[in-house]
Design an enzyme around this catalytic site. Structure first.
Site, short mmCIF file in Angstrom:
data_model
loop_
_atom_site.label_atom_id
_atom_site.label_comp_id
_atom_site.label_asym_id
_atom_site.label_seq_id
_atom_site.Cartn_x
_atom_site.Cartn_y
_atom_site.Cartn_z
N ASP A 1 -5.04 3.28 -1.77
CA ASP A 1 -6.10 3.58 -0.81
C ASP A 1 -6.73 4.94 -1.10
O ASP A 1 -6.14 5.98 -0.81
CB ASP A 1 -5.53 3.58 0.62
CG ASP A 1 -5.23 2.18 1.11
OD1 ASP A 1 -6.14 1.34 1.09
OD2 ASP A 1 -4.07 1.95 1.52
N HIS B 1 -8.49 0.44 -3.67
CA HIS B 1 -9.36 0.22 -2.50
C HIS B 1 -10.10 1.51 -2.21
O HIS B 1 -9.52 2.47 -1.68
CB HIS B 1 -8.47 -0.21 -1.31
CG HIS B 1 -9.21 -0.41 -0.03
ND1 HIS B 1 -8.57 -0.53 1.19
CD2 HIS B 1 -10.54 -0.51 0.24
CE1 HIS B 1 -9.48 -0.69 2.14
NE2 HIS B 1 -10.67 -0.67 1.61
N ASP C 1 -6.28 -6.75 4.86
CA ASP C 1 -5.66 -5.42 4.82
C ASP C 1 -5.66 -4.78 6.21
O ASP C 1 -6.72 -4.59 6.81
CB ASP C 1 -6.46 -4.54 3.83
CG ASP C 1 -5.92 -3.13 3.67
OD1 ASP C 1 -4.85 -2.82 4.22
OD2 ASP C 1 -6.58 -2.35 2.97
N HIS D 1 -1.32 -1.46 -4.10
CA HIS D 1 -2.57 -1.12 -3.42
C HIS D 1 -2.72 0.40 -3.26
O HIS D 1 -1.86 1.06 -2.69
CB HIS D 1 -2.55 -1.80 -2.05
CG HIS D 1 -3.85 -1.75 -1.30
ND1 HIS D 1 -4.90 -2.59 -1.55
CD2 HIS D 1 -4.25 -0.96 -0.28
CE1 HIS D 1 -5.90 -2.33 -0.71
NE2 HIS D 1 -5.53 -1.33 0.08
N MET E 1 -9.32 7.57 -0.08
CA MET E 1 -10.16 7.96 1.07
C MET E 1 -10.74 9.34 0.80
O MET E 1 -10.03 10.24 0.34
CB MET E 1 -9.31 8.01 2.34
CG MET E 1 -8.56 6.73 2.64
SD MET E 1 -7.69 6.85 4.20
CE MET E 1 -6.70 5.35 4.17
N SER F 1 0.84 -1.20 0.00
CA SER F 1 0.00 0.00 0.00
C SER F 1 0.87 1.25 0.00
O SER F 1 1.67 1.46 0.92
CB SER F 1 -0.90 0.00 1.22
OG SER F 1 -1.47 1.29 1.37
N MET G 1 -12.36 3.75 -0.23
CA MET G 1 -13.02 4.00 1.07
C MET G 1 -13.77 5.32 0.90
O MET G 1 -13.37 6.37 1.40
CB MET G 1 -11.97 4.07 2.18
CG MET G 1 -11.43 2.70 2.56
SD MET G 1 -9.85 2.78 3.41
CE MET G 1 -8.75 2.83 2.00
N MET H 1 -11.08 -6.35 6.25
CA MET H 1 -10.28 -5.31 6.92
C MET H 1 -9.90 -5.82 8.31
O MET H 1 -10.75 -6.22 9.10
CB MET H 1 -11.08 -4.01 7.07
CG MET H 1 -11.27 -3.23 5.79
SD MET H 1 -9.76 -2.76 4.90
CE MET H 1 -8.89 -1.79 6.12
#
Ligand code: DX5
Ligand code: ZN
Length: 217
Positions: free
Chosen positions: A35, A66, A176, A33, A37, A8, A68, A138
């Site tokens: 992330d 990913h 993760d 990865h 957000m 990540s 979020m 998660m």
């Protein structure tokens, strides 16, 4: 199936991503990865579509997005021609999951659903599990890197593997949060296929990234 490690970049050097990513460019069975957000689904804010498109230009590592975010459909739409390897969004958001997955089925090689530590897997209908390619368990509260692994993730991996066998599900199990040499082994022993790790890899010196990745397998 060889274990996939998905470093990540949340723990990488955002002022010099090319340098960090090129260090692991030739590692096999690797995803990168990303992330995303949005400051709403999780309190933290990272990066979005323009940055992902730039990253795609500087690496051949398959990208693992990913999301979020409260509005994943916006991101699915914007990234549909970007040759993303896997895109995952959260089961907890308010949306017609069947319609969402059906709409983007042909734009993405792999579509994943993720569950927070407090979400029971029993709440995901079996017919939805049959439609996805990946289930992301998660093992920390989403939003921040560097947290400690929550052991209830292990029960979820166990449960999913039983469900996979009983129902001939094809989905891969990704974990993760808080992954290190010890927690990776616990997850792999329970049957996880794919491990995300941020601090354990990018938190070390550049010349250790590859060794860190290999110790996770
Ligand atoms: C947390 C992110 C993770 C994070 C993992 O919300 O989804 O991918 O980068 O970081 P570590 O490996 O440091 O727990
Ligand atoms: Zn993540």
């Amino acid at each position: 199936m060889q274990t996939i490690i998905s470093p990540s970049i949340l723990a990488a050097d955002f002022t010099n991503l090319i340098s960090d990513i090129s260090e692991i460019e030739d590692v096999k069975d690797l995803w990168l990865h990303l992330d995303v957000m949005d400051g709403h689904f999780v309190p933290n804010l990272t990066f979005g579509i323009p940055v992902i498109k730039q990253i795609k230009k500087i690496t051949n590592i398959p990208l693992d997005v990913h999301l979020m975010v409260t509005n994943p459909e916006f991101h699915f739409e914007a990234l549909k021609d970007s040759e993303i390897e896997n895109i995952t969004y959260h089961f907890e958001i308010n949306c017609d999951h069947h319609a969402m997955i059906k709409k983007y089925r042909n734009n993405y090689k792999s579509i994943g659903l993720s569950v927070k530590p407090s979400t029971d897997l029993e709440s995901i209908p079996l017919d939805l599990l049959k439609e996805i390619d990946l289930l992301l368990v998660m093992s920390v509260e989403p939003g921040f890197g560097g947290q400690s692994f929550m052991p209830n993730a292990l029960d979820k991996i166990d449960y999913l593997n039983k469900l996979k066998k009983e129902n001939n599900l094809k989905l891969q199990i990704q974990v993760d949060g808080g992954i290190n040499q010890d927690t990776a082994k616990l997850c792999l022993d329970k049957g996880a296929h794919n491990l995300v790790a941020g601090s354990y890899i990018f938190g070390k010196a550049k010349d250790q990234y590859k060794t860190q990745i290999e110790t996770l397998r």
